[in-house]
Scaffold this active site. Sequence first.
Site, PDB file in Angstrom:
ATOM      1  N   ASP A 338       6.875  58.182  76.858  1.00 27.57           N
ATOM      2  CA  ASP A 338       7.532  59.462  77.092  1.00 27.57           C
ATOM      3  C   ASP A 338       9.049  59.271  77.141  1.00 27.57           C
ATOM      4  OD1 ASP A 338       7.386  62.312  77.888  1.00 27.57           O
ATOM      5  OD2 ASP A 338       8.192  61.563  79.780  1.00 27.57           O
ATOM      6  N   GLU A 373       8.314  58.666  71.892  1.00 26.83           N
ATOM      7  CA  GLU A 373       8.926  59.989  71.788  1.00 26.83           C
ATOM      8  C   GLU A 373      10.427  59.709  71.660  1.00 26.83           C
ATOM      9  OE1 GLU A 373       8.639  64.232  74.116  1.00 26.83           O
ATOM     10  OE2 GLU A 373       8.996  62.444  75.335  1.00 26.83           O
TER      11      GLU A 373
END
EC number: 3.2.1.196
Length: 662
Positions: A338, A373
């Site tokens: 993330d 990401e």
Amino acid sequence: MAVLTHGSPTPSGAYFDGKGINFTLFSAHAEQVTLCLFDEQGQERQIAMPARTGDIWHGYLPGGKPGQRYGYRVSGPFDPSRGHRFNPHKLLIDPRARALEGKVGDDPRFTGGVSQPDVRDSAAALPKCLVIHEEYDWQGDKPPAIPWGNTVVYEAHVRGLTQLHPDIPPELRGTYAALAHPALIEHLKTLGITTLELLPVQFHIDEPRLQKMGLSNYWGYNVLAPFAVDPDYASGREGISPLRELRDAVKALHNAGIEVILDVVFNHSAELDVFGPTLCQRGIDNASYYWLTPDGEYDNITGCGNALRLSHPYVTQWVIDCLNYWRDSCHVDGFRFDLGTVLGRTPAFDQHAPLFAALAADERLSACKLIAEPWDIGLGGYQLGNFPTGFSEWNDQYRDAMRGFWLRGEVPRGTFAQHFAASSRLFEQRGRLPSASINQITAHDGFTLLDLLCFNQKHNQMNGEENRDGSDNNHSNNFGCEGLVADAAIWQRRKACQRALLTTLLLSQGTPMLLAGDEQGHSQQGNNNAYCQNNILTWLDWGSADRALMTFTADLIRLRQQIPALTQDQWWQSGDSNVQWLDSQGQALSDAAWEQGCQQQLQILLSQRWLVLINATDHECEMHLPEGEWEGIPPFGVSDHAERLTTWRGSAHTICVLIKRD
């Protein structure tokens, strides 16, 4: 009375060796570290750590056993301008704790103090770390080792995927055990999913703001203890720990040939900003664990209040050890990071950052599937295409191009083609493979596929922020009616685009990622930021699933696996047998034709045999097919699409695939 001997600075964390427990804690700036042991009644015994080796404080508890509850108190300067926020009144979680007992509520005792230390003791309110030592029989489990070229990722939430599944026993729904249930595995296998990517299963907590509103952090990105399995998704069956239940799920999925990737959160911690709770790293060694500004404030490049300083040597090793723990203890096949740009901050983004170098040097981790990401909100935070070899990346440019092409008519076919070809301009020139592009139309963050076709505006009022949260840049199209209630003509156009987008995703070069529920027609009622909705808004409604769409999706994935141009994970080159780009007349597109505005018609011949016909206009069109005899294949039938073997008449917003007869 418990006495600590010096013990050893390794192994890290709380380790049971069969005779006792060795405790270690990193703190470069502490003046004293105190181990706090708790009995079943919550009574606390404090013992100063007797030894320090470098920046590792350590001690050994003879006779200590698994199940021992513990935490730490750390003393040192309280000097926020220099980044130090030590406060021995605050019990602290071990950053390497492998299990926790209890929950973190909205309790004022967690406040560490902004400009001066808060003297309220937090021990009674804080979960206790648990020493665990769980043997497990993997019964010869081996990783499926799916080649990247054959990988189809399915992004799902443990609870959202299984909570309403009618064929899973009620007591198992929403849990790790549900992932191992034959009904769920059969669905994944029927679809053709190779790789299940789970939203965070690390121990997370709910932000105080959400608790005050009666909401929770459903997605789980507010992680407190990254080594610990989150017990919220455990069934609670007697004798089966959360760790064992997750292991059982991974083993069952592996037995079915399905990989498991964990979404992990190392960009920030659950301590939030300076007003947030003091639970762990802030009180252990704030200046080492976090990115700070010159005046000691948190550098909030994540938007979550703080950012972990992953370039610090110890923090780098902490992440590597955590990833190896999950790989070794749970046999997971990879990780999705993330806000992955934080991994490479030094503080500027650097492909050679310490954490990237450590991952590359670790033979076990470098063999895993690693997905980033590729952004954060800091300066220079957008880094799509810039991650080092070994990473694949979520491709938001692919997402926006495909939405814009099919739904808005604002993307020219040249841009469409470039992203259909795994965004080659982003990745090929940097020595990456097509699989580095994680193609997606939707993800957990944003509209579902159905909502993309039903809502022009977000509808996030249930989140309690007066609809301010969530993106306003969705590239969606409701086709003239906001919401799920619309006339038959509008629904016909929506369903055509629904299938067109799924077909585009699953037949593009690169690695497709399907959001769980998109194959069923799942809606979140227009909420494009459902991070705090642990309810029927986010849980898949299996009873009302679109069975025809599920079959369509499964047929597409089977088709994908038959096409060498999509599975060989090699770049398409001009003039090779992998791809030919044709116009509506079946002729090779000239350079001039590529530049003709927003042309929305195109034919793509893959591996000299599979012909993808695209009409993204809002009107019917006729295309002349290239030389040869063509017929429809599932999920596309000749009777539905081909008037004769030499032409194809396509309705508005339609895509079709034909196969060349031998």
